[in-house]
Design a protein around this motif. Structure first.
Motif, short mmCIF file in Angstrom:
data_model
loop_
_atom_site.label_atom_id
_atom_site.label_comp_id
_atom_site.label_asym_id
_atom_site.label_seq_id
_atom_site.Cartn_x
_atom_site.Cartn_y
_atom_site.Cartn_z
N GLN A 180 0.82 -1.21 0.00
CA GLN A 180 0.00 0.00 0.00
C GLN A 180 0.86 1.26 0.00
OE1 GLN A 180 -2.24 1.47 3.29
NE2 GLN A 180 -3.94 2.13 2.01
N ALA A 181 2.00 1.20 0.72
CA ALA A 181 2.85 2.38 0.81
C ALA A 181 3.52 2.71 -0.52
CB ALA A 181 3.91 2.17 1.89
N THR A 182 3.89 1.69 -1.28
CA THR A 182 4.71 1.92 -2.48
C THR A 182 3.96 1.68 -3.78
OG1 THR A 182 5.49 -0.38 -2.54
CG2 THR A 182 6.76 1.19 -1.19
N GLY A 183 2.87 0.94 -3.72
CA GLY A 183 2.16 0.58 -4.94
C GLY A 183 2.84 -0.53 -5.72
N LYS A 184 3.88 -1.15 -5.11
CA LYS A 184 4.60 -2.23 -5.78
C LYS A 184 4.58 -3.48 -4.91
CE LYS A 184 7.77 0.85 -8.29
NZ LYS A 184 9.19 1.20 -8.54
N ARG A 185 4.59 -4.62 -5.58
CA ARG A 185 4.53 -5.90 -4.87
C ARG A 185 5.82 -6.68 -5.13
NH1 ARG A 185 1.34 -8.16 -0.90
NH2 ARG A 185 -0.47 -7.15 -1.87
N TRP A 186 6.57 -6.96 -4.07
CA TRP A 186 7.74 -7.82 -4.16
C TRP A 186 7.39 -9.15 -3.48
CZ3 TRP A 186 8.09 -2.65 -2.81
CH2 TRP A 186 8.76 -1.83 -3.73
N ARG A 187 7.50 -10.20 -4.22
CA ARG A 187 7.02 -11.50 -3.72
C ARG A 187 8.18 -12.36 -3.21
NH1 ARG A 187 4.46 -10.00 -8.37
NH2 ARG A 187 2.23 -9.50 -8.09
N THR A 188 9.06 -11.73 -2.45
CA THR A 188 10.19 -12.45 -1.87
C THR A 188 10.46 -11.91 -0.48
OG1 THR A 188 12.49 -13.10 -2.21
CG2 THR A 188 11.89 -10.87 -2.85
N PHE A 189 10.89 -12.78 0.39
CA PHE A 189 11.29 -12.36 1.75
C PHE A 189 12.76 -12.70 1.96
CE2 PHE A 189 6.69 -12.91 2.84
CZ PHE A 189 6.47 -11.62 3.30
#
Length: 776
Positions: free
Chosen positions: A738-747
């Motif tokens: 929500q903060a960035t508008g981007k989704r990173w699918r890794t931890f």
């Protein structure tokens, strides 16, 4: 809920005073006359054949009194469960950097270090398997010693089959198909692994160890050392944290120290340094999870397909069971018409993996909770409202096809964190156009977690109670406490059931000579299984006392009532507790009892992927609020709001401590804890390179419990230690989205991931690691 004297009230932790005053003795605090110090030679290569091993030069080093290899054990030191593929000391080959090869005992640590350096060893390097995607290739180097041709590097596989999702997904209005990746996580306990082994005059062995399951340790020692079971005693010393990490590595350390003690006939202590612990111990499995998730346009989840690929590392350890738990939770705490899950665990040369808090569920729910959030975004739905529409409630069918008959308060947990976090206002505020480098977001994730062992095996525990001559009551349990507070919980339950002052109760250290085998101390099973066993024992002891009092009062036992330490007759005559115990002794009654409790029987078919995986579950939800610096990529935690549906809370301070600790561990998993390998070389060997959260990284945590008595729990309690870590990471990931508008699918979501989309090491970083190991 019935008002009780001890249950649910603030109580002093049973061992709190000893720990804060420094009186508690850990393995590293023990010292005996003539005690020797052990050190272990470990492999510098990720995969190699042992061509030559000559340990005799170690004996020429001043101060070295003994050296051992795999040949000093029964069956070359082979052990392990559920797959017997591990060794106390490597035999014929090494499978990861840190694999133990030989051990020495000496009069000082300096001499011991010199001893292992004197050992002559020659390796033949073998091709390394470091990429899980190629572990099952036809031409991949084979890591395990397998008797089953064709299995190659496949550690295990699991499946879940509920309905047929394919035709349903074809007709869904919205379908999400994404892949999520989770790196290894280190346990990072305060105390490293260790054992003190003491040879006995009758040829037996006593071991003080900071292990989780002393009876399993004892049984391994019996097998590896060739001793009868009655001659091996394991006592659990105080344990400075475990989080699932002191199983296999603890059994190795105990066997190494034990063999050296028997050989020298002197006490031997082995305590790992932090670097040795990083090298030798197992950690949370890395996983790649592919999800296909479908829903109708009005937001109803329909079907899911999940594929998990799990990195077991060089040995199986608990990965077969961790990957099973991940499989039966992989579609989350939601209603579906059909779910299929397919899981494969593979051998690699990336260290080795095993049990860690959550036991596979943090990865499984870390993936599905992001996928559910992404689906809500596609449907333009509020993430909490979308979950409320689809989450499990009482009587629903879970993703494994079994009906959940217990009371389910997941919706209440979601509503609680929604309200307490000021979700609606903040969600709307942060959705508006934010400017500048600092962007804020708020995210949610929920969880369910099967209680205790489930389909993994027989689930039972035994507690003993004995009224001593001085009036004190001795309590023993085959389950152990390594920081989770179970000793205090057992004492509270016993005091409540017996109606006595808790100061009367003393609990013994876990000891295979005084306690009774109760299965492994894992899966947050202590409160429910061990607590029930304690309550059964207290009820049996009460029965003896009521018989004695009834004889004195000339009445029936059911006519007696209690008030504190006093027993009252129908005529209001009274006897003190000590008077009743004295009468019982005069009657020849035993004041020693055992209480055993076993989880109700249910069946999971591992071949068909159907059945009932757990008797019951715990549920919960968390909201995380973050601030992301778009220039540096750093994420600052602003707050976490957590609600847990875990039955009645027995020990409030302990429960809150578990929640705070679980959230802190989840923050590390989400943002900083990056344990990676490059061609089998670990890229962190200390806390300078492996970053766990510091005090100023942990925000205010709002801790809440939805209390509702569970019919099978002791006084209505369920488990809570493991679940607390599960939903923190995906809640943070969803907030960052929500903060960035981007989704990173890794931890983890490190600054490098947020800025570059990847945190893969540069090609030369392994050289730095090799230099640190003295290998380059």
């Amino acid at each position: 809920m019935t008002e009780l004297k001890y249950i649910g009230k603030r109580s002093r932790p049973e061992d709190g005073l000893e720990k804060v005053t420094g009186k508690a003795r850990y393995v590293g605090d023990y010292y005996l006359p003539e005690m020797l110090y052990a050190k272990v030679l470990r492999s510098p290569l990720p995969h190699a054949r042992i061509v030559k091993l000559d340990a005799s030069p170690a004996l020429q080093v001043p101060g070295v009194l003994a050296v051992i290899t795999a040949e000093d054990f029964i069956n070359h030191s082979n052990f392990g469960w559920p797959v017997k593929d591990a060794y106390a000391l490597a035999w014929k080959k090494v499978r990861y950097i840190g694999d133990p090869v030989a051990a020495v005992a000496a009069v000082s640590e300096e001499s011991a270090r010199a001893g292992i350096q004197a050992i002559l060893i020659q390796y033949e390097a073998l091709p390394v398997v470091s990429d899980i995607h190629h572990a099952l290739d036809p031409d991949a180097p084979i890591i395990p010693d397998t008797d089953a041709p064709g299995t190659g590097n496949l550690t295990n596989s699991h499946l879940v089959r509920f309905g047929d999702p394919d035709p349903i997904l074809e007709n869904c209005d919205v379908v999400l198909e994404e892949t999520y990746f989770f790196k290894h996580q280190e346990h990072a306990y305060l105390e490293t692994e260790g054992a003190l082994a003491i040879p006995e005059q009758d040829g037996g062995l006593t071991v003080y160890a900071n292990d989780q399951s002393p009876f399993i340790n004892r049984d391994n020692l019996v097998t590896l050392l060739g001793l009868p079971v009655e001659k091996v005693r394991v006592i659990q010393a105080y344990v400075g944290g475990s989080f699932g990490g002191k199983d296999d590595i603890g059994y190795q350390s105990s066997a190494q120290a034990g063999a050296l003690a028997l050989k020298t006939q002197r006490p031997v202590r082995l305590v790992l340094t932090r670097t040795e612990s990083f090298l030798a111990s197992y950690r949370r499995e890395a996983m790649e999870i592919k999800i296909k998730l479908g829903a109708s346009k009005d937001g109803e989840l329909k079907a899911a397909k999940v594929n998990l690929l799990v990195d077991s590392g060089g040995y199986a350890s608990m990965t077969p069971l961790c990957s099973w738990r991940a499989s039966v939770h992989a579609a989350g705490a939601y209603r579906y018409q059909a779910v299929h899950v397919d899981t494969k665990s593979v051998y690699t040369n990336n260290g080795y993996s095993g049990a860690m808090r959550g036991f596979g569920n943090p990865q499984a729910l870390g993936a599905i909770e992001q996928a559910v959030d992404e689906l809500a975004y596609q449907l333009k739905r509020d993430p909490i409202d979308f979950r409320l529409q689809n989450c499990l409630t009482t009587g629903d069918v879970a993703m494994t096809g079994n009906t959940v008959n217990q009371t389910v308060n997941l919706a209440e947990c979601l509503r609680m964190v929604q309200k307490r976090s000021d979700w609606d206002r903040k969600r709307s505020l942060y959705a508006s156009n934010q400017t500048g480098n600092l962007r804020r977001g708020i995210g949610v994730a929920c969880y369910f977690h099967g209680s205790s062992l489930g389909g993994e095996g027989a689930d039972y525990a035994t507690t003993t109670l004995k009224i001593e001559e001085d009036g004190l009551i001795t309590l023993t349990s085959g389950l152990t406490d390594y920081g989770q507070g179970s000793r205090t919980v057992f004492m509270l339950i016993a005091a409540e059931e017996l109606g006595i002052d808790i100061a009367r109760i003393r609990i013994m250290r876990p000891d295979t000579q005084t306690g009774i085998e109760s299965g492994p101390t894992v899966a947050s099973r202590s409160t429910m299984v061990g607590g029930n066993a304690t309550r059964v024992a207290a009820q049996r002891l009460n029965q003896v006392l009521y018989w004695a009092a009834a004889k004195a009062f000339h009445c029936q036992p059911n006519q007696i009532h209690r008030q504190g330490d006093l027993f009252y007759s129908p005529n209001e005559e009274s006897l003190k507790f000590d008077e009743v115990t004295s009468l019982a002794r005069q009657m020849g009654l035993s004041l020693y009892v055992q209480g055993k409790w076993q989880m109700p029987i249910f069946t999971w078919n591992f071949d068909t992927g159907t059945g009932v995986p757990y008797h019951c579950y715990t549920f919960g939800a968390q909201v995380a609020e973050v601030e992301v610096n778009l220039e540096s990529g750093r994420t600052r935690m602003l707050g976490v709001w957590a609600a847990h549906d875990g039955g009645r809370i027995i020990f409030p301070q302990g429960a809150s401590g578990q929640m705070y600790g679980g959230v802190a561990m989840g923050i590390g998993y989400a943002l900083t804890e990056h344990f990676s390998y490059h061609q089998g070389y670990p890229q962190a060997l200390n806390f300078h390179d492996y970053h766990i959260p510091r005090a100023n990284d942990v925000p205010p945590i709002d801790c809440n419990f939805i209390q509702c008595d569970h019919v099978d729990g002791p006084f209505g309690a369920l488990n809570l230690a493991e679940p607390m870590v599960i939903s923190t990471a995906p809640a943070i990931a969803n907030a960052i989205f929500q903060a960035t508008g981007k989704r990173w699918r890794t931890f983890p979501l490190t600054p490098q991931v947020i800025l570059k989309g990847s945190d893969n090491p540069d090609l030369d970083t392994s050289n730095a690691c090799k230099k640190g190991l003295g290998l380059a």
